[in-house]
Design a protein around this motif. Structure first.
Motif, PDB file in Angstrom:
ATOM      1  N   GLY A 168       0.798  -1.336  -0.051  1.00  0.00           N
ATOM      2  CA  GLY A 168       0.120  -0.095   0.028  1.00  0.00           C
ATOM      3  C   GLY A 168       0.682   1.407  -0.061  1.00  0.00           C
ATOM      4  N   LEU A 169       2.051   1.051   0.779  1.00  0.00           N
ATOM      5  CA  LEU A 169       2.940   2.306   0.665  1.00  0.00           C
ATOM      6  C   LEU A 169       3.414   2.466  -0.724  1.00  0.00           C
ATOM      7  N   TYR A 170       3.898   1.454  -1.266  1.00  0.00           N
ATOM      8  CA  TYR A 170       4.510   1.614  -2.627  1.00  0.00           C
ATOM      9  C   TYR A 170       3.557   2.234  -3.410  1.00  0.00           C
ATOM     10  N   LEU A 171       2.314   1.801  -3.460  1.00  0.00           N
ATOM     11  CA  LEU A 171       1.023   2.475  -4.294  1.00  0.00           C
ATOM     12  C   LEU A 171       1.202   3.776  -4.321  1.00  0.00           C
ATOM     13  N   ILE A 172       1.239   4.235  -3.000  1.00  0.00           N
ATOM     14  CA  ILE A 172       1.076   5.757  -2.959  1.00  0.00           C
ATOM     15  C   ILE A 172       2.396   6.538  -2.838  1.00  0.00           C
ATOM     16  N   MET A 173       3.648   6.090  -2.831  1.00  0.00           N
ATOM     17  CA  MET A 173       4.714   6.691  -2.924  1.00  0.00           C
ATOM     18  C   MET A 173       4.883   7.772  -4.014  1.00  0.00           C
ATOM     19  N   PRO A 174       4.700   6.985  -5.435  1.00  0.00           N
ATOM     20  CA  PRO A 174       5.093   7.939  -6.515  1.00  0.00           C
ATOM     21  C   PRO A 174       4.053   9.099  -6.429  1.00  0.00           C
ATOM     22  N   ILE A 175       2.903   9.041  -5.966  1.00  0.00           N
ATOM     23  CA  ILE A 175       1.802   9.960  -5.693  1.00  0.00           C
ATOM     24  C   ILE A 175       2.384  11.128  -4.867  1.00  0.00           C
ATOM     25  N   ILE A 176       2.779  10.929  -3.415  1.00  0.00           N
ATOM     26  CA  ILE A 176       3.311  11.824  -2.634  1.00  0.00           C
ATOM     27  C   ILE A 176       4.623  12.365  -3.138  1.00  0.00           C
ATOM     28  N   SER A 177       5.331  11.431  -3.680  1.00  0.00           N
ATOM     29  CA  SER A 177       6.807  12.020  -4.324  1.00  0.00           C
ATOM     30  C   SER A 177       6.578  13.185  -5.241  1.00  0.00           C
ATOM     31  N   ALA A 178       5.757  13.082  -6.087  1.00  0.00           N
ATOM     32  CA  ALA A 178       5.338  14.223  -6.659  1.00  0.00           C
ATOM     33  C   ALA A 178       5.354  15.577  -6.140  1.00  0.00           C
ATOM     34  N   TRP A 179       4.374  15.621  -4.950  1.00  0.00           N
ATOM     35  CA  TRP A 179       4.170  16.631  -3.968  1.00  0.00           C
ATOM     36  C   TRP A 179       5.483  16.906  -3.351  1.00  0.00           C
ATOM     37  N   LEU A 180       6.196  15.981  -2.848  1.00  0.00           N
ATOM     38  CA  LEU A 180       7.167  16.250  -2.139  1.00  0.00           C
ATOM     39  C   LEU A 180       8.399  17.312  -2.935  1.00  0.00           C
ATOM     40  N   LYS A 181       8.504  16.802  -4.173  1.00  0.00           N
ATOM     41  CA  LYS A 181       9.478  17.277  -5.099  1.00  0.00           C
ATOM     42  C   LYS A 181       9.191  18.848  -5.109  1.00  0.00           C
ATOM     43  N   GLN A 182       7.905  19.328  -5.093  1.00  0.00           N
ATOM     44  CA  GLN A 182       7.769  20.862  -5.296  1.00  0.00           C
ATOM     45  C   GLN A 182       7.254  21.534  -4.020  1.00  0.00           C
ATOM     46  N   ALA A 183       7.164  20.686  -2.906  1.00  0.00           N
ATOM     47  CA  ALA A 183       6.518  21.180  -1.473  1.00  0.00           C
ATOM     48  C   ALA A 183       7.787  22.186  -0.784  1.00  0.00           C
ATOM     49  N   THR A 184       7.290  23.082  -0.425  1.00  0.00           N
ATOM     50  CA  THR A 184       8.496  23.757   0.642  1.00  0.00           C
ATOM     51  C   THR A 184       8.428  23.127   1.977  1.00  0.00           C
ATOM     52  N   GLN A 185       9.446  23.493   2.741  1.00  0.00           N
ATOM     53  CA  GLN A 185       9.599  22.904   3.894  1.00  0.00           C
ATOM     54  C   GLN A 185       8.622  23.056   5.025  1.00  0.00           C
ATOM     55  N   LYS A 186       8.117  24.513   4.860  1.00  0.00           N
ATOM     56  CA  LYS A 186       6.912  24.777   5.801  1.00  0.00           C
ATOM     57  C   LYS A 186       5.623  23.966   5.145  1.00  0.00           C
TER      58      LYS A 186
ATOM     59  N   GLY B  53      -1.231   7.239   9.913  1.00  0.00           N
ATOM     60  CA  GLY B  53      -0.804   5.885   9.665  1.00  0.00           C
ATOM     61  C   GLY B  53       0.660   6.047   9.294  1.00  0.00           C
ATOM     62  N   PHE B  54       1.116   4.952   8.588  1.00  0.00           N
ATOM     63  CA  PHE B  54       2.518   4.917   8.294  1.00  0.00           C
ATOM     64  C   PHE B  54       2.906   5.930   7.076  1.00  0.00           C
ATOM     65  N   ILE B  55       2.016   6.573   6.635  1.00  0.00           N
ATOM     66  CA  ILE B  55       2.312   7.282   5.357  1.00  0.00           C
ATOM     67  C   ILE B  55       2.967   8.649   6.030  1.00  0.00           C
ATOM     68  N   GLY B  56       2.841   8.893   7.343  1.00  0.00           N
ATOM     69  CA  GLY B  56       3.309   9.929   8.099  1.00  0.00           C
ATOM     70  C   GLY B  56       4.960   9.619   8.379  1.00  0.00           C
ATOM     71  N   TYR B  57       5.283   8.463   8.599  1.00  0.00           N
ATOM     72  CA  TYR B  57       6.711   8.018   8.899  1.00  0.00           C
ATOM     73  C   TYR B  57       7.545   8.022   7.569  1.00  0.00           C
ATOM     74  N   LEU B  58       6.916   7.942   6.311  1.00  0.00           N
ATOM     75  CA  LEU B  58       7.562   8.155   5.322  1.00  0.00           C
ATOM     76  C   LEU B  58       8.003   9.546   4.937  1.00  0.00           C
ATOM     77  N   ILE B  59       7.033  10.428   4.988  1.00  0.00           N
ATOM     78  CA  ILE B  59       7.280  11.685   4.800  1.00  0.00           C
ATOM     79  C   ILE B  59       8.225  12.376   6.048  1.00  0.00           C
ATOM     80  N   LEU B  60       7.923  11.769   7.203  1.00  0.00           N
ATOM     81  CA  LEU B  60       8.865  12.290   8.283  1.00  0.00           C
ATOM     82  C   LEU B  60      10.363  11.883   7.761  1.00  0.00           C
TER      83      LEU B  60
END
Length: 377
Positions: A151-169, A222-229
């Motif tokens: 499940g995490l692998y399924l969502i990772m490309p999606i959140i990755s696209a956001w992380l690449k352009q998201a600011t630290q804030k 859930g666990f998605i927070g640990y990925l982003i952290l």
């Protein structure tokens, strides 16, 4: 290949080994906890030891975030590579572990209070060999992680696209929202005391009901927070010195540990043997477990761990150790119960070390043959 491009890989390898050993140790504690009030001393030993290792799975997830975020492949390729590598081990161990349990329990009269022998007859074992397509069973308890990891692998490309352009804030804001979700298990426990009676005979919160599993915080919990952290802590490392990290992290860990241990005992006092409530205290996505995970990650991250071939090799085998260790823990429990008349804590530690070593040897041998290597990597 992706791993070798990372800097300071030594601390990542060390965390993978630590996380794996803590998982093994956690499963060694379970039979001692399962005696509950029949043997209070053994129960308490299991609780205090088992509560100490709750950071194990979150650390594994954070390592995934460190090594794979941001995703650099196109989505389909990422899915083929990552999910494809998990499916084969999932199928293999979901079939092999029930067979091994069935064979083992025909010859060894186990005293493990968690094992119900009627669930390991031939008639009960055969359905396990194909119903894993729906979920894990007792014999394959560690496999729950693989279902979740897919499940995490399924969502990772999606959140990755956001992380690449998201600011630290912006990333920090999402982590704060995720932080709120970490207290939801306790809101659920406290709500009835404040007069909440639930809806339609259930005590779900924030829109969750019989016809809807997806409440307010579902998509940011859930666990998605640990990925982003993990991504955040690597991209924006703490500016603290190692001394300051320890001065903040160690008390934070101890507070989380005491909360977990006393919370488990208190919950068992009011709801004896009720795993539904007891597991809430041990939720990996609970605030107390986060308080234990964050210090371990940041302290090891601050350590100057040199990369070494031996450590990297051991770290590369941790996935296989995780997959194979559960039946070994069962054997270790029976062995220590017969041959080691020692206190529970000594038995737990002996079980953990021996199970880890034996699992390592098995996986090391499997790694030497191309065919079996596919089942552990």
């Amino acid at each position: 290949m992706e791993i070798q491009k990372r800097k300071n890989i030594g601390w990542v390898d060390l965390l993978r080994v630590i996380a794996c050993f803590l998982v093994v140790l956690s499963h060694c504690c379970d039979p001692f906890i399962a005696v509950f009030n029949e043997d209070p001393t053994t129960f308490l030993t299991g609780v205090w030891a088992g509560s100490f290792v709750r950071a194990c799975v979150p650390l594994f997830v954070m390592m995934t975030g460190v090594l794979l975020l941001p995703v650099k492949q196109e989505m389909a390729g990422f899915y083929r590579k990552r999910i494809g590598r998990i499916v084969v081990p999932l199928i293999f161990w979901s079939i092999v572990l029930p067979i091994l349990y069935f064979i083992y329990l025909q010859y060894v009269p186990t005293r493990n209070p968690m094992v119900e022998l009627e669930e390991h007859t031939l008639q009960a074992t055969l359905p396990k060999l194909y119903t894993f397509i729906f979920n894990f069973n007792f014999d394959t308890i560690p496999m729950w992680y693989l279902y979740m990891l897919i499940g995490l692998y399924l969502i990772m490309p999606i959140i990755s696209a956001w992380l690449k352009q998201a600011t630290q804030k912006e990333v920090k804001l999402v982590l704060w929202i995720w932080g709120i979700s970490l207290v939801l298990p306790y809101v659920k426990m406290v709500a009835p005391m404040l007069g909440y009676t639930g809806n339609y005979d259930n005590m779900w919160l924030f829109g969750v009901c019989d016809w809807n599993d997806y409440g307010t915080f579902y998509y940011l919990s859930g666990f998605i927070g640990y990925l982003i952290l993990a991504y955040y802590l690597v991209k924006y490392p703490l500016s603290w010195s190692f001394r300051k990290t320890c001065m903040i992290g160690i008390p934070m860990f101890l507070a989380g540990y005491l909360f977990t241990s006393f919370g488990y005992m208190l919950t068992n006092h009011y709801f004896p043997g009720n795993y539904t409530y007891l597991e809430m205290i041990w939720y990996f996505a609970g605030i107390n477990v986060f308080m234990m995970t964050f210090p371990v990650f940041t302290i090891v991250q601050k350590m100057n761990i040199p990369s070494s071939i031996r450590l990297s090799k051991l770290a590369s085998l941790t996935f296989g150790i995780y997959l194979s260790h559960f039946i070994i823990v069962q054997m270790a429990y029976d062995f220590t119960g017969i041959f080691l008349p020692f206190p529970a804590i000594v038995k737990i530690l002996c079980m953990a070390v021996s199970s880890f070593v034996v699992s390592y040897v098995i996986v090391r041998l499997m790694d030497m043959w191309k065919v079996t290597r596919r089942f552990i990597a």
